[in-house]
Design a protein around this motif. Sequence first.
Motif, PDB file in Angstrom:
ATOM      1  N   GLY A 102       0.846  -1.189   0.000  1.00 20.27           N
ATOM      2  CA  GLY A 102       0.000   0.000   0.000  1.00 20.27           C
ATOM      3  C   GLY A 102       0.881   1.238   0.000  1.00 20.27           C
ATOM      4  N   LEU A 103       0.584   2.164  -0.880  1.00 19.49           N
ATOM      5  CA  LEU A 103       1.323   3.433  -0.941  1.00 19.49           C
ATOM      6  C   LEU A 103       0.381   4.531  -0.463  1.00 19.49           C
ATOM      7  CD1 LEU A 103       2.824   3.052  -4.542  1.00 19.49           C
ATOM      8  CD2 LEU A 103       4.028   2.664  -2.395  1.00 19.49           C
ATOM      9  N   VAL A 104       0.788   5.245   0.581  1.00 21.04           N
ATOM     10  CA  VAL A 104      -0.084   6.280   1.144  1.00 21.04           C
ATOM     11  C   VAL A 104       0.571   7.639   0.999  1.00 21.04           C
ATOM     12  CG1 VAL A 104      -1.226   7.128   3.218  1.00 21.04           C
ATOM     13  CG2 VAL A 104      -1.069   4.679   2.810  1.00 21.04           C
TER      14      VAL A 104
ATOM     15  N   PRO B 146       1.065  12.995  10.929  1.00 25.35           N
ATOM     16  CA  PRO B 146       1.759  12.122   9.983  1.00 25.35           C
ATOM     17  C   PRO B 146       1.146  10.729  10.056  1.00 25.35           C
ATOM     18  CG  PRO B 146       3.293  13.059  11.628  1.00 25.35           C
ATOM     19  CD  PRO B 146       1.909  13.397  12.073  1.00 25.35           C
ATOM     20  N   VAL B 147       1.267   9.941   8.986  1.00 28.53           N
ATOM     21  CA  VAL B 147       0.596   8.635   8.988  1.00 28.53           C
ATOM     22  C   VAL B 147       1.126   7.709  10.073  1.00 28.53           C
ATOM     23  CG1 VAL B 147      -0.074   8.719   6.553  1.00 28.53           C
ATOM     24  CG2 VAL B 147       2.023   7.605   7.181  1.00 28.53           C
ATOM     25  N   GLN B 148       2.449   7.775  10.363  1.00 28.01           N
ATOM     26  CA  GLN B 148       2.978   6.816  11.343  1.00 28.01           C
ATOM     27  C   GLN B 148       2.564   7.141  12.768  1.00 28.01           C
ATOM     28  OE1 GLN B 148       4.943   8.711   9.464  1.00 28.01           O
ATOM     29  NE2 GLN B 148       6.894   9.177  10.409  1.00 28.01           N
TER      30      GLN B 148
ATOM     31  N   ALA C 107       4.704   4.989   3.516  1.00 29.63           N
ATOM     32  CA  ALA C 107       4.311   6.405   3.586  1.00 29.63           C
ATOM     33  C   ALA C 107       5.119   7.149   2.526  1.00 29.63           C
ATOM     34  CB  ALA C 107       4.603   6.956   4.972  1.00 29.63           C
ATOM     35  N   VAL C 108       4.427   7.764   1.581  1.00 24.15           N
ATOM     36  CA  VAL C 108       5.095   8.378   0.435  1.00 24.15           C
ATOM     37  C   VAL C 108       5.045   9.898   0.546  1.00 24.15           C
ATOM     38  CG1 VAL C 108       5.180   8.477  -2.090  1.00 24.15           C
ATOM     39  CG2 VAL C 108       4.335   6.415  -0.970  1.00 24.15           C
TER      40      VAL C 108
END
Length: 179
Positions: free
Chosen positions: A55-57, A135-137, A82-83
Amino acid sequence: MPDKIKIATTSLAGCFGCHMSLLDIDEKFIDLVELVEFDRSPLTDIKKISDCDIGLVEGAVANSENVEVLRDFRKHCKTLIAVGACALNGGIPAMRNHFTLQECLEESYVDGMGLDNPGIPDDAELPMILNRVYPVQQVVKVDYVLPGCPPPAEMIWNVLSALLEGREPVINARDIHYD
Ligand code: SF4
């Protein structure tokens, strides 16, 4: 012929620039589609994710829909990447963290220039805006991060091709740039 690797992509609070960078791998994109099948993605317009390998986010987490989509990606993707700067550290969307949400909404919908019909939208259909951008993380565990705004096409290709070949991706600091 072996099964194709399944890839899903999404843009949360992002500008689609990271997706454009993925398309910038040019003729290598033809190699990529030989090897992979795209699941949920703005490239396919599939709205619901199924079990995927990668998955590319792109983008930060700014509203309740972003949280839902991101958790769905984590649940369904073996490897989550996470891109770009917005996904990594909040990037441009997180600039609003210097102000309260109310201040941002008033500036955008009440006090902003050229507004025809001022008023903060409150339709029940709209996703709830979070008080801060994350942030996604900070919301889910991510396996790899690709820095840059956007990450260069070459970096995206190097990481994807390593994963497709079962190698550990190496991200070179010299490949990082912020246009
Ligand atoms: S990292 Fe840059 S290119 Fe990617 S979504 Fe954010 S602003 Fe756009």
